[in-house]
Design a protein around this motif. Structure first.
Motif, short mmCIF file in Angstrom:
data_model
loop_
_atom_site.label_atom_id
_atom_site.label_comp_id
_atom_site.label_asym_id
_atom_site.label_seq_id
_atom_site.Cartn_x
_atom_site.Cartn_y
_atom_site.Cartn_z
N MET A 187 -11.98 28.49 -14.56
CA MET A 187 -12.06 28.08 -15.95
C MET A 187 -10.84 28.54 -16.73
SD MET A 187 -13.73 26.49 -18.33
CE MET A 187 -15.46 26.33 -17.87
N ARG A 188 -10.40 29.78 -16.50
CA ARG A 188 -9.22 30.29 -17.20
C ARG A 188 -8.00 29.44 -16.89
NH1 ARG A 188 -11.20 35.64 -16.01
NH2 ARG A 188 -9.87 35.73 -14.15
N ASP A 192 -17.42 23.60 -17.30
CA ASP A 192 -18.23 24.54 -16.53
C ASP A 192 -19.17 23.80 -15.58
OD1 ASP A 192 -19.04 27.34 -16.10
OD2 ASP A 192 -20.97 26.66 -16.87
N GLU A 218 -8.50 25.86 -18.54
CA GLU A 218 -8.33 25.91 -20.00
C GLU A 218 -6.87 26.18 -20.38
OE1 GLU A 218 -12.29 27.13 -22.29
OE2 GLU A 218 -11.45 28.78 -21.12
N HIS A 231 -4.85 23.52 -22.70
CA HIS A 231 -4.50 23.95 -24.06
C HIS A 231 -3.01 24.24 -24.23
CE1 HIS A 231 -8.61 23.78 -25.15
NE2 HIS A 231 -8.99 24.86 -24.47
N LYS A 288 -15.70 23.12 -23.03
CA LYS A 288 -15.89 24.24 -22.11
C LYS A 288 -17.18 24.09 -21.31
CE LYS A 288 -15.67 29.25 -21.74
NZ LYS A 288 -15.33 30.51 -22.43
#
Length: 203
Positions: free
Chosen positions: A193-194, A100, A197, A201, A96
Motif C-alpha cells: 500500500m505504501r 486495500d 500510494e 500521489h 485507499k
C-alpha cells in the motif's frame, strides 16, 4: 506460429471424460512442481503422479511447457476472479479502501499454493511471449483502469495506460517479494500500500 502451436494444448477437452483427464494431468503437474520443482518436472513424472500413461499426457499436451502454460492460465483466471470481486466491492469506497481490497485479493490468490505460484510466475516470464495469450493481462489492465478512473480526483498523476501498467507491475512484484520473504499478509499489505500510494500521489 509454429512455436505457439507447439506450446499450446494439443487438443481441447470437449467431452466430460476428456475434461476429467485434463484435470487429472494438471493436478498432477501442479503437485510435481510443488514437490520437486522445475528440476524434477517432466511428462513422465506427471504421468506417474497422476496414475495415467505418458501417452494420455501427450494426447492433450505436447510437452511440459504446454502443461505449464495451462497452469499459468488457471492461475491468471484466479487472479482475474479476485480482481473482479475487489473492483465490484470497492464501489462507493474511497481510493485507499479500494486499493486495500485489490491488494488483499492479489495476496490471497498468490498465497494459495504459494510455492507453485512462485514457480509459475518465473515460468510465465519465459513462456508468455510465445504463448500469444494476452487476454488475461488485457482484462486485468481494464479492471485497474476502471478502478483508477473512478478515483481520478484522488490521484496526483494522470490516469493513463502507463500508470495502469506501472501499478500492476509494482503490485505484483511486491506480492512476489512478500511471498519469497514469507511476510505475513498484514505486513505485506502495508508495504504494498505504501508503494502504491507513493506512486499514485507523486507528481
Amino acid at each position: 506460429m509454429a512455436t505457439k502451436q507447439r506450446l499450446g494444448a494439443r487438443k481441447q477437452p470437449l467431452q466430460q471424460r476428456s475434461r476429467e483427464t485434463v484435470a487429472v494431468i494438471l493436478k498432477a503437474a501442479a503437485r510435481v512442481l510443488e514437490q520437486r520443482g522445475l528440476e524434477g518436472y517432466n511428462t513422465n513424472a506427471v504421468a506417474e503422479r497422476g496414475g495415467i500413461s505418458v501417452g494420455s499426457v501427450y494426447q492433450y499436451f505436447p510437452n511440459k511447457d504446454a502443461m505449464t502454460l495451462a497452469l499459468i492460465a488457471r492461475f491468471e483466471a484466479l487472479l482475474l476472479e479476485k480482481a473482479r470481486a475487489a473492483v465490484a466491492a470497492s464501489e462507493g469506497k474511497g481510493l485507499k479502501a479500494s486499493l486495500d481490497l485489490v491488494i488483499g485479493g492479489l495476496l490471497e490468490a498468490h498465497a494459495e499454493r504459494a510455492r507453485l505460484n512462485r514457480i509459475l510466475e518465473i515460468e510465465e516470464d519465459r513462456l508468455q511471449p510465445a504463448s500469444g495469450d494476452l487476454s488475461a493481462a488485457a482484462e486485468l489492465k481494464k479492471l485497474v483502469s476502471t478502478l483508477l478512473a473512478s478515483h481520478e480526483r484522488e490521484i496526483a498523476r494522470p490516469v493513463d495506460a502507463a500508470a495502469v501498467e506501472d501499478l500492476i507491475v509494482i503490485t505484483r512484484a511486491m506480492v512476489d517479494h512478500a511471498l519469497q520473504k514469507d511476510l505475513s499478509r498484514p505486513v505485506a499489505a502495508r508495504r504494498i500500500m505504501r508503494a502504491v500510494e507513493g506512486y499514485l500521489h507523486a507528481r
